[in-house]
Motif scaffolding. Structure first.
Motif, short mmCIF file in Angstrom:
data_model
loop_
_atom_site.label_atom_id
_atom_site.label_comp_id
_atom_site.label_asym_id
_atom_site.label_seq_id
_atom_site.Cartn_x
_atom_site.Cartn_y
_atom_site.Cartn_z
N MET A 11 0.84 -1.20 0.00
CA MET A 11 0.00 0.00 0.00
C MET A 11 0.87 1.24 0.00
N GLU A 12 0.44 2.25 -0.76
CA GLU A 12 1.26 3.48 -0.77
C GLU A 12 1.13 4.17 0.59
N LEU A 13 0.02 3.94 1.29
CA LEU A 13 -0.19 4.51 2.63
C LEU A 13 0.82 3.95 3.62
N GLU A 14 1.14 2.64 3.47
CA GLU A 14 2.12 2.00 4.35
C GLU A 14 3.51 2.60 4.12
N ARG A 15 3.82 2.87 2.84
CA ARG A 15 5.14 3.44 2.52
C ARG A 15 5.26 4.85 3.07
#
Length: 552
Positions: free
Chosen positions: A1-5
């Motif tokens: 997920m880009e949110l996790e990055r």
């Protein structure tokens, strides 16, 4: 997920299968990566329920964190084989010997059992894979027994319907088999089954001990429940696998669509999101100020923030969130017990015998330099200290009993600030205790805004009401009439601010002449403003609801 990055944290568990060759023999390893943050502990509990062993990965530059300890206890509670791993040993700040001593003290293992590795350089990874094969027992299960497969996760695919991820405990599943879900009783054909690698790899057959996915054109999200058991229609298993307990939300908040026509879109978005995040609970509710929306239960404030962000990014849903609160237990004068998730659902004051609020046991690990600040913060939040233990010379663990409502707002942020990011925090609910709480209402022009009301400890009510009024005065745009913003407890007004009206200079044309001409014009304007106030509507901007969460 880009949110996790972006945030640098793990939000979702990820399962993957890999092949490993040792001594000419092929080994299949089914691995699952879990989050560490306390708000995603449900993901961890689900992963642990479907595993035989766990790698306890400790950062060599940070040492043991509070959530490491809590996740370790979860794993030991399920009798998993634990392999301790020391990660990031290539960093300059790595304290290899000190952290090894901490792990030995925590686990009671031998120092030589701890594996040193670096994910960045790949050092020691081979040794970890060897240790998994040597120390962790292979999965048990009978391939000839009736099929029992535990669903541990699911995702929604707009072309293929719901894809369920499962682990087979007993029996064998083949493509084209008729299967049914124990919980819902729904029957489907297994159109495609396979294993999870970097991509999905279809297989003809999946047997006991394997982890895989099933696609059967399921469109109804209610049919797939995480923790459910898949079995054959012809020869069903006698009983379901005792999966994991239902999630108990800690924090409740209302989610409302910015445009009321999008209510059904929000419902379908939440249902699709719940497939991927089983710890989200929601039910419809309505508010006078915001129209129709949903009352959602979250595991914590970070969880709430992530759900809001995912709704926006994955489903393009812009939502308004009301003030988060916890569930209270109200004992009425008739001897009944009522669960209240929303201040507007509180019985009238004459019917309330007492209100009980949930308490938690908070476990904080910090450097001893910041201990004084951490203790002060916890005591300010109505915490009662239970014990204090020095793990090493400069790391200390403190346990506090405190009300859950006090940590819901900004406790975690403040803890990180005063400890310069070194303190780690974990908690679990213990029980409900009687508390002196007051319902604080916010009135705009005498009308209560139910989305801004909150239940609050009586000693904090005045200062909180005062700050709320001041904040709303900054955020509510000026209208053609005066807006009175009031904070009230019952019938008693405890704070007030006024947003002054926009006024036209009606006396500008009266240069010179008698004062009575000016007075006449001002009186006429005053009457117009009064009439306008009676029919005028006050629009509360979305920032006002969000600002309450960020209020210091």
């Amino acid at each position: 997920m880009e949110l996790e990055r972006e945030k640098g944290i793990t939000i979702k568990s990820h399962a993957i299968q890999m092949e490993y060759v040792r001594g000419g023999e092929n080994y299949t390893l089914n691995l699952i990566d879990t989050p560490g943050h306390v708000d995603f502990s449900y993901e961890v509990s689900r992963a642990i329920a479907s595993c035989e062993g766990a790698l306890l990965v400790v950062d060599a530059s940070q040492g043991i964190q509070a959530q490491t300890i809590s996740n370790l206890y979860l794993a030991l509670g399920h009798d998993l084989e634990v392999i301790p791993v020391l990660n990031k040993i290539d960093m300059e700040a790595a304290m290899i010997d000190e952290v090894k001593d901490q792990i030995v003290e925590l686990l009671g293992c031998k120092p030589e059992e701890i594996l040193a590795a670096s994910g960045k350089t790949g050092l020691g990874v081979e040794a970890i894979l060897e240790a998994i094969i040597d120390r962790i027992p292979p999965p048990k299960g009978d391939e000839t027994a009736p099929l029992q497969a535990l669903i541990f996760d699911s995702v929604f695919n707009q072309f293929r319907g719901i894809i369920a991820y499962f682990r087979v405990f007993n029996g064998t599943l083949r493509t084209g088999d008729r299967v049914k879900f124990f919980n819902s009783g729904s029957e489907y054909t297994a159109d495609e089954i396979g294993v999870l690698k970097l991509r999905m790899h279809p297989r003809e057959r999946i047997a006991a001990g394997d982890v895989g996915y099933i696609i059967s054109g399921i469109k109804t999200s209610a049919d797939v429940k995480v923790g459910d058991t898949i079995t054959h229609v012809d020869s069903p298993a006698a009983e379901a696998i005792t999966g994991f307990e239902d999630v108990k939300p800690m924090v409740f908040a209302g989610l409302y669509p910015v445009d009321s026509d999008e209510f059904e879109d929000l419902r379908s978005s939440l249902e699709k999101l719940r497939l991927n995040d089983a710890s989200l609970t929601f039910e419809p509710e309505s508010s006078l100020a915001l129209g129709f929306g949903f009352r959602c239960g979250f595991l914590g404030l970070l969880h709430m923030e992530i759900i809001q962000e995912r709704l926006y990014r994955e489903f393009d849903m812009d939502v308004i969130t009301t003030v988060p609160n916890v569930s209270y237990r109200v004992q009425t004068t008739k001897g009944e017990t009522v669960e209240v998730h929303n201040p507007s659902g509180l019985p009238s004051p004459t019917e309330i015998a007492r209100i009980e609020e949930p308490y938690i046991l908070a476990q904080i690990i910090t450097k001893s330099d910041y201990l004084g600040n951490v203790l002060k913060l916890c005591i300010d939040k109505r915490g009662v200290m239970k014990n204090q233990t020095f793990i090493t010379q400069d790391r200390v663990e403190v346990n506090f009993e405190m009300p859950l409502s006090e940590i819901v707002f900004d406790f975690y942020d403040k803890l990180k600030s005063i400890s310069r990011g070194y303190a780690s925090f974990d908690y679990h609910r213990i029980d409900y205790r009687e508390s002196k709480l007051a319902k604080l209402d916010i009135l705009l022009n005498g009308e209560p805004v139910d989305a801004l009301s909150s239940l609050i400890y009586h000693e904090h009510a005045y200062s909180f009401g005062r700050k709320m009024c001041e904040k709303l005065k900054e955020l509510i745009p000026r209208q053609q009439f005066d807006i009175a913003i009031q904070a009230a407890i019952g019938a008693k007004i405890i704070a007030r601010e006024t947003v002054k009206a926009l006024r036209k200079d009606v006396t500008a044309k009266c240069y010179g002449g008698d004062i009575s001409r000016k007075r006449k014009l001002l009186e006429k304007q005053k009457k117009g403003k009064k009439r306008m106030r009676q029919i005028g509507n006050v629009e509360v901007p979305q920032q006002a609801f969000l600002a309450v969460l960020k209020m210091d």
